[in-house]
Design a protein around this motif. Structure first.
Motif, PDB file in Angstrom:
ATOM      1  N   HIS A  24       4.270 -38.322 -50.882  1.00 16.22           N
ATOM      2  CA  HIS A  24       4.103 -39.538 -51.410  1.00 16.22           C
ATOM      3  C   HIS A  24       2.486 -40.186 -50.993  1.00 16.22           C
ATOM      4  O   HIS A  24       1.807 -40.637 -51.340  1.00 16.22           O
ATOM      5  CB  HIS A  24       4.962 -40.345 -51.421  1.00 16.22           C
ATOM      6  CG  HIS A  24       4.795 -41.916 -52.047  1.00 16.22           C
ATOM      7  ND1 HIS A  24       4.321 -43.166 -51.357  1.00 16.22           N
ATOM      8  CD2 HIS A  24       5.077 -42.685 -52.893  1.00 16.22           C
ATOM      9  CE1 HIS A  24       3.852 -43.928 -52.263  1.00 16.22           C
ATOM     10  NE2 HIS A  24       5.186 -43.395 -53.055  1.00 16.22           N
ATOM     11  N   ARG A  60       3.434 -48.516 -49.082  1.00 14.82           N
ATOM     12  CA  ARG A  60       4.326 -48.238 -50.061  1.00 14.82           C
ATOM     13  C   ARG A  60       5.384 -47.545 -50.901  1.00 14.82           C
ATOM     14  O   ARG A  60       6.451 -47.442 -51.061  1.00 14.82           O
ATOM     15  CB  ARG A  60       3.242 -47.761 -51.119  1.00 14.82           C
ATOM     16  CG  ARG A  60       3.493 -47.449 -52.898  1.00 14.82           C
ATOM     17  CD  ARG A  60       2.406 -47.218 -53.449  1.00 14.82           C
ATOM     18  NE  ARG A  60       2.381 -46.960 -54.288  1.00 14.82           N
ATOM     19  CZ  ARG A  60       1.955 -47.070 -56.140  1.00 14.82           C
ATOM     20  NH1 ARG A  60       0.654 -47.077 -55.439  1.00 14.82           N
ATOM     21  NH2 ARG A  60       2.490 -46.746 -57.246  1.00 14.82           N
ATOM     22  N   ALA A  64       9.228 -47.389 -51.184  1.00 12.35           N
ATOM     23  CA  ALA A  64      10.221 -47.223 -51.785  1.00 12.35           C
ATOM     24  C   ALA A  64      11.134 -46.735 -51.687  1.00 12.35           C
ATOM     25  O   ALA A  64      12.292 -46.991 -52.068  1.00 12.35           O
ATOM     26  CB  ALA A  64       9.588 -46.148 -52.042  1.00 12.35           C
ATOM     27  N   LEU A 185       5.357 -50.315 -57.828  1.00 14.93           N
ATOM     28  CA  LEU A 185       5.407 -50.973 -56.114  1.00 14.93           C
ATOM     29  C   LEU A 185       3.717 -50.955 -56.037  1.00 14.93           C
ATOM     30  O   LEU A 185       3.039 -50.374 -54.923  1.00 14.93           O
ATOM     31  CB  LEU A 185       5.642 -49.507 -55.310  1.00 14.93           C
ATOM     32  CG  LEU A 185       7.496 -49.399 -55.230  1.00 14.93           C
ATOM     33  CD1 LEU A 185       7.491 -47.887 -55.094  1.00 14.93           C
ATOM     34  CD2 LEU A 185       7.685 -50.600 -54.361  1.00 14.93           C
ATOM     35  N   SER A 253       8.914 -56.034 -56.079  1.00 16.30           N
ATOM     36  CA  SER A 253       8.451 -54.693 -56.858  1.00 16.30           C
ATOM     37  C   SER A 253       8.572 -54.556 -57.818  1.00 16.30           C
ATOM     38  O   SER A 253       8.493 -54.389 -58.911  1.00 16.30           O
ATOM     39  CB  SER A 253       9.139 -53.017 -56.310  1.00 16.30           C
ATOM     40  OG  SER A 253      11.107 -53.683 -56.516  1.00 16.30           O
ATOM     41  N   LEU A 290      13.156 -43.010 -56.242  1.00 18.83           N
ATOM     42  CA  LEU A 290      12.229 -43.500 -56.019  1.00 18.83           C
ATOM     43  C   LEU A 290      11.468 -42.971 -55.686  1.00 18.83           C
ATOM     44  O   LEU A 290      10.239 -43.556 -55.604  1.00 18.83           O
ATOM     45  CB  LEU A 290      12.853 -45.210 -55.629  1.00 18.83           C
ATOM     46  CG  LEU A 290      11.956 -46.289 -55.834  1.00 18.83           C
ATOM     47  CD1 LEU A 290      11.838 -46.161 -57.501  1.00 18.83           C
ATOM     48  CD2 LEU A 290      11.605 -47.525 -55.492  1.00 18.83           C
ATOM     49  N   ASP A 294       7.806 -43.055 -57.331  1.00 19.84           N
ATOM     50  CA  ASP A 294       6.422 -44.089 -57.400  1.00 19.84           C
ATOM     51  C   ASP A 294       5.509 -42.824 -57.025  1.00 19.84           C
ATOM     52  O   ASP A 294       3.972 -42.580 -57.363  1.00 19.84           O
ATOM     53  CB  ASP A 294       6.709 -44.121 -56.447  1.00 19.84           C
ATOM     54  CG  ASP A 294       5.560 -45.309 -56.003  1.00 19.84           C
ATOM     55  OD1 ASP A 294       5.480 -45.527 -57.081  1.00 19.84           O
ATOM     56  OD2 ASP A 294       4.769 -45.777 -54.908  1.00 19.84           O
TER      57      ASP A 294
END
Lengths: 332, 258
Positions: A24, A60, A64, A185, A253, A290, A294
Motif C-alpha cells: 500500500h 491512508r 484502511a 480513502l 471514508s 480493506l 485500497d
C-alpha cells in the motif's frame, strides 16, 4: 477443518497485514522511494518524498487498517448479537444514515465551514440511526424486529440521499455526494485519522470484552440471561460500540460496503462458528481485506482512481455468492 | 430439609391477559418437583419467572431465603440453571463449546477456562456419558443427543437447582428415561440439590417426581404426591380425559377424551 489448518490460515491472515501495508505504501500516483522517504522522515529531513509518506500514504494505509477493523468487527458483533448471518451495519441502515447526514451537510454547503463538519455529521447520523432503531424496537428487541426496522431505515435514508442527488445545486456538490455514497480513502490526511481513531478505539474497547456474551447468545436470549449475563447492559454496550465504529468509519471514508457482511462470514469456518472468537479474526480479516482493496484501487490503470467501495462490492459480491453456493447445504 | 426456592403470590400478565394468578410454591432440597398441566396452563411462564428470565408483576421470590433481586446475577446463575425447551443452539458450534458455555457464570471477560472449569466440564461429560459426541458439530446431532449435550452444559455449571422445561418432549423412550434418570441422580447427588421439571408425560411425572404441581389456567389447582394430584377426578376436570392408572407401576395411560 482441522485445528492445524485453522491456525495456518489465521497465521497467513496476520502475515498479510504487514505485506499489504507495505504494498500500500509503495502504491500511489507518484513514484516514491519509500525507504529513503522513511529515512528522511526519521532524520527529520523535509524532503518531498518524506512529506508524501507522512501526510498522504501513511495516514491512508493506517485509515484502511482502522476502518477495516471497525467495519468487520461491527459486522461480526451484530451478527452474533442478532444471531443472524445477514446482519451488518450497511444492512441495518447505520452506514446509510451516516451518509445521508453527511450528504445533507454537503448539499446545504455547510462543509466549507471546517474540514471536520462532514465527518461529524456522518458520525452523528450513524449514532442517531442506532438510537432510533433500538428505541423504536422498545422492549421487543428480537432479531427480526431490529432487522426489519433497519431495512426500513436503510430504504428511507437511501431514498432521501437520492433525492438530495436529484436536487444537487451544482456538479461539484454532485461529485462530493457521490463520493460519500461509494466510499473512498483517497485524499485523506492525518486530520481524518486523528478525528476517527479515538471513536474507533472506544468502539473496539466496548465490543471486544463482549466475547463471552456473544458466545452465550448462541443459546438464545433466555439461556444467555440464565447464564448470568445482564442482557440490557451487554446489548447496550455492544450496540454503542458498533455505532461508534461504523459512525467513525463512515465519517472519514463514506460508505464502504460489504466488509461488515462478508468478512465475518468468510472467517466463521476458522473459528468453528464461535461468535466470540470471530471478533478477533474479523478484525484481522477486515484490516487485511480493506488494505488489499485500497492497494488494488491505486494500482488499477485508468484516468481516474476507482472508489474502494466499488472494489469491495464488485469483487466481494461475486466471491460472496460463490461461497454461499459452495456452502448452501450448511446454511439453515 | 431446607427450602431452596420460595415463591409467594406470583402473578404475571401479558397484554392484559393473566397468565399466572397468585402462584405460591416451595422447592425443598433433595426433591424433584414436577409441574404438569394442559397446554397454555402457564408452566413455561412460571419456570421462566423462577429462572429470573421474566420478572413477576406481583409477589416475592427468594433463593435460600434471600430475595431474588438481592442475589447478584452471576451468583444466581451459579445456583440456578435453566434448561430451555428444545435447547436451541443457533450457530453450528462444537459440542465441547456448548458444554463450556455452562461455565459462563464463573468467567469474566478475558479469563480462559480455569483448572476448576475444566474439571467441572469433565465431570459433567462423565455424568452424562457423551464423550463419543465430543468433536462433533451440534447441528449434526439427533434431538436426543442435543438434549444430552444441553443437560451436560447445565451440569457443568454445578448448580443447586435445575429448572428444565419439557426436557423429554421430543425424545425417544430410551432418551426420555436417560434424561430423567440423570436429572434424578443429580438431585440425589447432594443435599443441596433439587430440580423442577415441566412434563407432559404423566407416567414419567408419577414415576420420577417426588412431588407434583398441577397447573390449570394460570393457577396451581392441586399439589402433592402423584396419587393425590393425578386422581381420576383431577384428570377428568383439568385434562378432560379418562385414564387407566396404576400408581404402583407408575403407569397413567390416557384412554379417551371426555
Amino acid at each position: 477443518m482441522t485445528k492445524k489448518q485453522q491456525q495456518l490460515y489465521f497465521g497467513l491472515l496476520l502475515l498479510s497485514i504487514p505485506m499489504f501495508f507495505f504494498w500500500h505504501l509503495f502504491s500511489g500516483p507518484t513514484e516514491l522511494s519509500v525507504i529513503s522517504a522513511f529515512t528522511d522522515l526519521l532524520k527529520g529531513n523535509t524532503s518531498t518524498d518524506a512529506l508524501i509518506l507522512a501526510e498522504i500514504r501513511l495516514p491512508r494505509a493506517l485509515l484502511a487498517i482502522c476502518i477495516g477493523i471497525s467495519l468487520a468487527l461491527s459486522g461480526a458483533a451484530l451478527q452474533g448479537l442478532l444471531i443472524n448471518p445477514l446482519a451488518s451495519p450497511d444492512l441495518l441502515g447505520v452506514s446509510q444514515s451516516g451518509v445521508l447526514v453527511a450528504v445533507l451537510v454537503l448539499y446545504y454547503g455547510l462543509a466549507s465551514i471546517s474540514w471536520f463538519i462532514v465527518p461529524l455529521a456522518a458520525m452523528s447520523g450513524a449514532l442517531i440511526a442506532v438510537a432510533f432503531i433500538f428505541s423504536l424496537a422498545g422492549k421487543y428487541q428480537g432479531a427480526l424486529t431490529i432487522i426489519l426496522i433497519g431495512i426500513a431505515i436503510n430504504a428511507i435514508t437511501s431514498a432521501m440521499t437520492s433525492l438530495a442527488l436529484n436536487f444537487a445545486p451544482n456538479p461539484f456538490a454532485l461529485q462530493e455526494i457521490y463520493f460519500w455514497m461509494l466510499g473512498s480513502l483517497s485524499n485523506r490526511s492525518s486530520n481524518e485519522l486523528f478525528f476517527a481513531f479515538p471513536f474507533m478505539l472506544l468502539g473496539w474497547i466496548l465490543i471486544f470484552p463482549r466475547k463471552h456474551f456473544l458466545d452465550a447468545m448462541s443459546l438464545g436470549e433466555d439461556t444467555a440471561l440464565s447464564l448470568g449475563f445482564n442482557l440490557k447492559k451487554q446489548k447496550f454496550l455492544l450496540i454503542f460500540g458498533v455505532a461508534l465504529c461504523t459512525g467513525a468509519s463512515v465519517a472519514v471514508s463514506g460508505n464502504i460496503s460489504f466488509i461488515g457482511l462478508m468478512v465475518p462470514h468468510l472467517l466463521r469456518p476458522l473459528v468453528n462458528n464461535e461468535p466470540g472468537r470471530l471478533l478477533t479474526y474479523s478484525a484481522v480479516g477486515g484490516a487485511s481485506l480493506l488494505l488489499l482493496a485500497d492497494t488494488l484501487v491505486q494500482n488499477i490503470p485508468g484516468s481516474q482512481e476507482l472508489q474502494v467501495g466499488v472494489i469491495t462490492a464488485a469483487l466481494g459480491g461475486p466471491f460472496f455468492l460463490f461461497l454461499i453456493f459452495k456452502n448452501r447445504h450448511l446454511l439453515r | 430439609m431446607s427450602t431452596l426456592i420460595q415463591a409467594n403470590n406470583i402473578s404475571w400478565q401479558i397484554n392484559h391477559a393473566t397468565i399466572l394468578n397468585d402462584i405460591s410454591l416451595e422447592l425443598r432440597s433433595g426433591e424433584m418437583l414436577g409441574i404438569i398441566g394442559p397446554n397454555g396452563a402457564g408452566k413455561t411462564t412460571l419456570l421462566k419467572i423462577l429462572a429470573r428470565i421474566n420478572a413477576p408483576f406481583n409477589g416475592t421470590l427468594t433463593l435460600l431465603d434471600k430475595p431474588y433481586q438481592e442475589v447478584e446475577l452471576n451468583n444466581f446463575a451459579r445456583k440456578i440453571a435453566y434448561l430451555e425447551q428444545n435447547a436451541p443452539v443457533n450457530w453450528p458450534l462444537l459440542v465441547e463449546k456448548v458444554i463450556a458455555l455452562g461455565r459462563s457464570p464463573y468467567q469474566n471477560s478475558y479469563k480462559k477456562l480455569s483448572i476448576e472449569d475444566n474439571a467441572a466440564i469433565k465431570k459433567a461429560i462423565n455424568a452424562t456419558g457423551i464423550e463419543r459426541l465430543l468433536g462433533r458439530t451440534i447441528s449434526t446431532l439427533s434431538q436426543g443427543e442435543k438434549m444430552l449435550v444441553a443437560l451436560c452444559r447445565v451440569f457443568s455449571s454445578e448448580p443447586n437447582v435445575i429448572l428444565a422445561d419439557e426436557p423429554i418432549s421430543a425424545l425417544d423412550p430410551y432418551h426420555q428415561l436417560l434424561i430423567l434418570e440423570l436429572l434424578q441422580q443429580q438431585t440425589r447427588a447432594d443435599r443441596n440439590h433439587a430440580a423442577i421439571v415441566v412434563l407432559h408425560d404423566l407416567s414419567h411425572a408419577a414415576h420420577f417426581c417426588d412431588r407434583l404441581l398441577l397447573m390449570h389456567e394460570g393457577k396451581i389447582v392441586s399439589s402433592g404426591s402423584a396419587e393425590e394430584v393425578l386422581s381420576s377426578d383431577n384428570l377428568r376436570k383439568f385434562y378432560k380425559i379418562n385414564c387407566y392408572s396404576d400408581f404402583k407401576q407408575g403407569l397413567i395411560q390416557p384412554l379417551n377424551r371426555i
